[in-house]
Design an enzyme around this catalytic site. Structure first.
Site, PDB file in Angstrom:
ATOM      1  CB  THR A   1      -0.905   0.029   1.251  1.00  0.00           C
ATOM      2  OG1 THR A   1      -0.109  -0.341   2.377  1.00  0.00           O
ATOM      3  CG2 THR A   1      -2.063  -0.938   1.116  1.00  0.00           C
ATOM      4  CG  ASP A   2       5.131   0.889   0.531  1.00  0.00           C
ATOM      5  OD1 ASP A   2       4.563   0.217  -0.379  1.00  0.00           O
ATOM      6  OD2 ASP A   2       6.313   0.704   0.859  1.00  0.00           O
TER       7      ASP A   2
ATOM      8  CB  SER B   1      29.818  -4.919  11.766  1.00  0.00           C
ATOM      9  OG  SER B   1      28.772  -5.745  12.260  1.00  0.00           O
TER      10      SER B   1
ATOM     11  CB  ALA C   1      14.718 -12.364   8.898  1.00  0.00           C
ATOM     12  N   GLY C   2      13.461  -9.883   6.676  1.00  0.00           N
ATOM     13  CA  GLY C   2      12.300  -9.012   6.496  1.00  0.00           C
ATOM     14  C   GLY C   2      12.032  -8.143   7.715  1.00  0.00           C
TER      15      GLY C   2
ATOM     16  CB  SER D   1      13.714  -3.218   8.283  1.00  0.00           C
ATOM     17  OG  SER D   1      13.882  -2.352   7.211  1.00  0.00           O
TER      18      SER D   1
ATOM     19  CB  SER E   1      19.279  -2.395   5.612  1.00  0.00           C
ATOM     20  OG  SER E   1      17.956  -2.217   5.184  1.00  0.00           O
TER      21      SER E   1
ATOM     22  CG  ASP F   1      11.211  -0.940   6.077  1.00  0.00           C
ATOM     23  OD1 ASP F   1       9.987  -1.150   6.130  1.00  0.00           O
ATOM     24  OD2 ASP F   1      11.969  -1.562   5.323  1.00  0.00           O
TER      25      ASP F   1
ATOM     26  CE1 TYR G   1       8.024  -3.306  -3.792  1.00  0.00           C
ATOM     27  CE2 TYR G   1       9.345  -2.279  -5.497  1.00  0.00           C
ATOM     28  CZ  TYR G   1       8.640  -2.186  -4.323  1.00  0.00           C
ATOM     29  OH  TYR G   1       8.543  -0.979  -3.682  1.00  0.00           O
TER      30      TYR G   1
HETATM   31  P1  ADP Z   1      16.794  -6.498   5.703  1.00  0.00           P
HETATM   32  O1  ADP Z   1      16.903  -5.031   5.840  1.00  0.00           O
HETATM   33  O2  ADP Z   1      15.416  -6.957   5.350  1.00  0.00           O
HETATM   34  O3  ADP Z   1      17.315  -7.241   6.896  1.00  0.00           O
HETATM   35  P2  ADP Z   1      18.642  -5.992   3.601  1.00  0.00           P
HETATM   36  O4  ADP Z   1      19.177  -6.832   2.497  1.00  0.00           O
HETATM   37  O5  ADP Z   1      18.007  -4.709   3.279  1.00  0.00           O
HETATM   38  O6  ADP Z   1      17.690  -6.935   4.467  1.00  0.00           O
HETATM   39  O7  ADP Z   1      19.825  -5.664   4.614  1.00  0.00           O
HETATM   40  C1  ADP Z   1      20.692  -6.687   5.049  1.00  0.00           C
HETATM   41  C2  ADP Z   1      22.104  -6.202   4.961  1.00  0.00           C
HETATM   42  O8  ADP Z   1      22.339  -5.271   6.045  1.00  0.00           O
HETATM   43  C3  ADP Z   1      23.139  -7.263   5.126  1.00  0.00           C
HETATM   44  O9  ADP Z   1      23.444  -7.881   3.903  1.00  0.00           O
HETATM   45  C4  ADP Z   1      24.323  -6.481   5.665  1.00  0.00           C
HETATM   46  O10 ADP Z   1      25.024  -5.843   4.625  1.00  0.00           O
HETATM   47  C5  ADP Z   1      23.667  -5.400   6.491  1.00  0.00           C
HETATM   48  N1  ADP Z   1      23.641  -5.714   7.923  1.00  0.00           N
HETATM   49  C6  ADP Z   1      22.557  -5.866   8.714  1.00  0.00           C
HETATM   50  N2  ADP Z   1      22.917  -6.084   9.997  1.00  0.00           N
HETATM   51  C7  ADP Z   1      24.277  -6.086  10.025  1.00  0.00           C
HETATM   52  C8  ADP Z   1      25.268  -6.246  11.060  1.00  0.00           C
HETATM   53  N3  ADP Z   1      24.924  -6.479  12.317  1.00  0.00           N
HETATM   54  N4  ADP Z   1      26.580  -6.159  10.696  1.00  0.00           N
HETATM   55  C9  ADP Z   1      26.928  -5.927   9.413  1.00  0.00           C
HETATM   56  N5  ADP Z   1      26.051  -5.766   8.435  1.00  0.00           N
HETATM   57  C10 ADP Z   1      24.746  -5.837   8.703  1.00  0.00           C
HETATM   58 MG    MG Z   2      16.524  -3.657   4.231  1.00  0.00          MG
END
Ligand code: ADP
Ligand code: MG
Length: 395
Positions: free
Chosen positions: A48-49, A80, A136-137, A139, A141, A185, A237
């Site tokens: 819907t967004d 990290s 895992a959906g 977010s 990122s 998100d 999508y």
């Molecule tokens: P989502 O946001 O749904 O989890 P994305 O593909 O958008 O999936 O984001 C996942 C990416 O975010 C990973 O591939 C990695 O690059 C980065 N990421 C997430 N958490 C970490 C973390 N703790 N350390 C390093 N990178 C991370």
């Molecule tokens: Mg993401």
């Protein structure tokens, strides 16, 4: 037999003091502060967004945390605690998407987006620690981006409002990371509140916090990560977006947000069969979000099960973005005690959510695991989330 869960789904976050100590070991000095921002789950309101409609996500009790120390030069050093990627070096003078590597494109993208807005970003050392499961959906990122932008907003005194931080992180994802994501998100991550869902109008970005205290109602929200990431998700999508645009054009509206449930009968005569079903999903889903908001306010979380079920049926049959694993997760959790369940996220894989009476949690988990095993699917990762606070400074 249950599968070994992703360690991030059960790992408690490191405390701010632990993270600061680790920062000191890595960088040889104390950080200026520690900030956190959560992942999110979308309760209802899918696809819907981008139709300028409504979504109802909530911030979850899994967060990214960043310890940051400002430098006197323009160097950036990023580390990290996850994986084994080592220290990444960059420089503020040469931030560009092409040379950003791996996970650092998220924090670097935020710095770049702030620079684009005219904010003077300082050089810094940054240590990231997150227990939001990756991909895992949930977010993971945006959790990183929102923790970083909250920190930089404080450290630079830029004074950005949440709405502006939402747009800056969108710019980072769209134009630096290269992911065509919207504003849901980061709105949940930045503006969420404990025991609440974030009712977001994607047309004007207005937000209303809606009480959603599952725990208090004797319910738990289970997330069932199917571990499926379908290769056609990107194409799917794009084609769904195209159908929505076509539908809006034929119906003569700016966006499908402007079509009401009462208009659907007439729309059926104007649209081809597939486009009509795509439109019907978006229009009815917007109505379901509004109904969910009303029911949460008047009767509480125990009353929204049927809306979650209807949302899933609409995505499965009208929008056609579910998959056998998601349907199995939803059907088996519903048949074994969940009061409502739906796939959540963009579709073609990812996770489902199941709102479940607390006393039936183990029964539902076992039933879903059994159903996956019997169907020959890879074991799912199952864990609980609760509506938690949005981004904040910890120290
Ligand atoms: P989502 O946001 O749904 O989890 P994305 O593909 O958008 O999936 O984001 C996942 C990416 O975010 C990973 O591939 C990695 O690059 C980065 N990421 C997430 N958490 C970490 C973390 N703790 N350390 C390093 N990178 C991370
Ligand atoms: Mg993401």
């Amino acid at each position: 037999m249950s599968a070994a869960p992703d360690p991030l789904t059960t790992q408690a976050p490191r405390s701010a003091a632990d993270l600061a100590a680790r920062f000191e070991r890595e960088f040889g000095r104390r950080p200026d502060g520690v900030w956190q921002a959560p992942g999110r789950v979308n309760l209802i309101g899918e696809h819907t967004d981008y139709n300028e409609g409504f979504v109802l996500p909530f911030a979850i009790d899994k967060t990214a945390r960043v310890a940051i120390g400002v430098r006197t030069d323009s160097a950036l050093r990023l580390l990290s605690t996850y994986g084994d990627q080592g220290l990444v070096r960059a420089d503020l003078g040469t931030l560009d998407a092409a040379s950003a590597k791996g996970w650092t494109k998220y924090p670097l993208g935020v710095m770049w987006a702030l620079q684009q807005r005219g904010v003077t970003v300082p050089g810094l050392d940054l240590l990231l620690d997150s227990n939001v499961p990756l991909g895992a959906g949930l977010s993971s990122s945006h959790a990183i981006e929102c923790a970083v932008i909250s920190a930089l907003n404080d450290l630079t005194g830029a004074g950005l409002e949440p709405e502006e931080m939402v747009l800056a992180t969108q710019r980072a994802e769209n134009d630096f990371v290269g992911a065509p994501t919207g504003i849901m998100d980061q709105s949940a991550s930045l503006r969420g509140s404990k025991g609440h869902a974030v009712f977001l109008d994607c047309r004007d970005q207005s937000v209303q916090l809606v009480p959603f205290d599952a725990d208090q109602s004797g319910l738990v929200m289970l997330v069932i990560d199917t571990k499926v990431s379908h290769s056609h998700a990107d194409g799917g999508y794009a084609s769904r977006r195209a159908s929505c645009e076509l539908g809006a054009e034929v119906l003569g509206v700016k966006a499908l947000r402007d079509v009401r449930v009462e208009d659907l009968e007439e729309a059926a005569g104007l649209l081809d069969e597939v486009t009509y079903r795509r439109v019907r999903h978006v229009v009815t889903e917007n109505a379901r979000v509004l109904q969910t908001v009303e029911l949460l306010a008047s009767e509480g979380p125990g009353s929204i099960g049927a809306l979650l079920d209807a949302s899933h049926a609409s995505m499965r049959d009208d929008f056609e973005i579910s998959c056998p694993e998601l349907d199995t997760a939803v059907a088996s959790s519903r048949a074994n005690g969940a009061i409502g369940a739906r796939m959540t996220g963009g579709g073609f894989g990812g996770a489902a959510i199941a709102l479940t009476p607390v006393e039936l949690e183990q029964q539902v988990r076992a039933a879903v695991e059994r159903a996956f095993a019997e169907a020959g699917y890879k074991a799912p990762d199952i864990f609980t989330v609760t509506p938690a606070a949005g981004a904040m400074r910890l120290s």
